[in-house]
Design a protein around this motif. Structure first.
Motif, PDB file in Angstrom:
ATOM      1  N   UNK A  66       0.832  -1.207   0.000  1.00 42.24           N
ATOM      2  CA  UNK A  66       0.000   0.000   0.000  1.00 42.24           C
ATOM      3  C   UNK A  66       0.868   1.258   0.000  1.00 42.24           C
ATOM      4  N   UNK A  67       2.007   1.220   0.670  1.00 42.17           N
ATOM      5  CA  UNK A  67       2.888   2.388   0.702  1.00 42.17           C
ATOM      6  C   UNK A  67       3.592   2.577  -0.633  1.00 42.17           C
ATOM      7  N   UNK A  68       3.928   1.478  -1.282  1.00 41.94           N
ATOM      8  CA  UNK A  68       4.522   1.587  -2.617  1.00 41.94           C
ATOM      9  C   UNK A  68       3.517   2.192  -3.599  1.00 41.94           C
ATOM     10  N   UNK A  69       2.263   1.779  -3.501  1.00 46.39           N
ATOM     11  CA  UNK A  69       1.240   2.354  -4.380  1.00 46.39           C
ATOM     12  C   UNK A  69       1.063   3.849  -4.123  1.00 46.39           C
ATOM     13  N   UNK A  70       0.996   4.212  -2.868  1.00 43.97           N
ATOM     14  CA  UNK A  70       0.844   5.639  -2.544  1.00 43.97           C
ATOM     15  C   UNK A  70       2.038   6.447  -3.028  1.00 43.97           C
ATOM     16  N   UNK A  85      -5.247  -0.305  -4.621  1.00 37.28           N
ATOM     17  CA  UNK A  85      -5.720  -1.670  -4.838  1.00 37.28           C
ATOM     18  C   UNK A  85      -5.222  -2.611  -3.750  1.00 37.28           C
ATOM     19  N   UNK A  86      -4.114  -2.269  -3.115  1.00 39.44           N
ATOM     20  CA  UNK A  86      -3.563  -3.091  -2.037  1.00 39.44           C
ATOM     21  C   UNK A  86      -4.333  -2.813  -0.745  1.00 39.44           C
ATOM     22  N   UNK A  87      -4.507  -3.824   0.102  1.00 41.12           N
ATOM     23  CA  UNK A  87      -5.194  -3.602   1.377  1.00 41.12           C
ATOM     24  C   UNK A  87      -4.342  -2.760   2.325  1.00 41.12           C
TER      25      UNK A  87
END
Length: 309
Positions: free
Chosen positions: A43-47, A57-59
């Motif tokens: 989730x941090x990589x996506x952000x 998309x990640x929880x």
């Protein structure tokens, strides 16, 4: 991997503690077997890549598990010894809009920094390289009904406590509410300031290596943590004064009921030597559905030195 009996990969992570989750491992407590829980930072990589909470998309805050503990029954307590936390090559510092104590200073967009982690330490800035202090942010057991969040609130069964004492060398004691307990772990931090003012510490993917014992018939109303030097009692309540009261009561009962102290002896020693502080920022009550990251209530910590026992 060296020093590990069971490895649970991050692909086994999912949000929420729940009794109907299929166990990914079954173990006997007290054997000393070491279980590795790999955690996820997707989730941090996506952000970091796109800076949009709505497009994730990640929880958020998945926990790896659950692990079934043979013989664990409602009213027992798990004793989870944290032996080691192995960090990967980077962590993340991120400011999320409207979240954390600095929300009025950091603006209304996601701000993100990749934090390298290497043999020199955790590279917060070009000038600030610090030694890692890895810890487990989210650890807990399953509730008898419903789903306990892995974000907030912290509950009597654990969850996203975000307390620095959940680190190697400590034992985390967690109440059991369902057969098998169903232990899950996630949200490793490379380093975190006390209280996690930003709501996002230096989040990092890593591997927590633990072993599990069972304390039959030890019924706790909140988690507690044993460090080499202290017993730490977690207070959960709303408002913060109620949280403080509950944590102090548990410390008092530990001295009087468990160790047989005279009440006035416990009162005097606690008045002089038991320190308190705020725990993580995740609160102890269900957040407002319209503001799901706004904590209600408080997590407090109350530290009893072992030297007095």
């Amino acid at each position: 991997m060296n020093g590990i009996d069971h490895f649970l990969g991050k692909e086994l992570g999912r949000p929420g503690f729940r009794a109907d989750a299929e166990p990914v491992l079954r173990i006997r407590p007290g054997t000393g077997e070491r279980i590795a829980f790999e955690t996820d930072d997707a989730v941090y990589r996506e952000l970091h890549d796109h800076g949009d909470l709505a497009a994730l998309s990640a929880p958020i805050n998945p926990v790896t598990g659950p692990v079934w503990i043979d013989g664990a029954q409602r009213g027992d307590t798990l004793a989870v010894t944290i032996h080691e936390i192995r960090l990967k090559d980077c962590g993340w510092s991120q400011s999320l809009p409207g979240i954390g104590a600095l929300r009025h200073r950091m603006g209304d967009t996601v701000a993100s920094r990749r934090i390298p982690i290497d043999e020199d330490g955790v590279h917060l800035t070009d000038r600030h390289v610090v030694a890692p202090r890895p810890m487990i942010g989210c650890i807990g057991t399953a509730p008898a009904t419903g789903v306990n969040s892995t974000v907030m609130p912290t509950t009597a069964l654990g969850g996203n406590m975000d307390v620095t004492e959940a680190r190697p060398g400590s034992i985390v004691y967690l109440p059991v509410e369902v057969e098998g307990a169903l232990l899950s772990i996630g949200d490793i931090h490379a380093i975190m300031s006390e209280g996690e003012s930003s709501f996002v510490a230096i989040e990092a993917e890593g591997i927590a290596i633990v072993s599990v014992d069972l304390v039959p018939d030890l019924s706790l109303r909140a988690p507690r943590i044993e460090t080499p030097d202290e017993w730490v009692f977690v207070g959960l309540g709303d408002p913060v004064q109620e949280s403080i009261t509950r944590g102090y009561e548990d410390a008092f009962d530990f001295l009087v009921t468990t160790h047989g102290w005279e009440p006035m002896d416990a009162f005097a020693v606690m008045s002089a030597l038991v320190d308190s502080k705020l725990g993580g920022p995740t609160g102890s009550g269900e957040p407002d559905p319209l503001h799901p990251f706004a904590a209600i209530g408080a997590v407090t910590l109350h530290r009893l030195p072992k030297s007095v026992l």
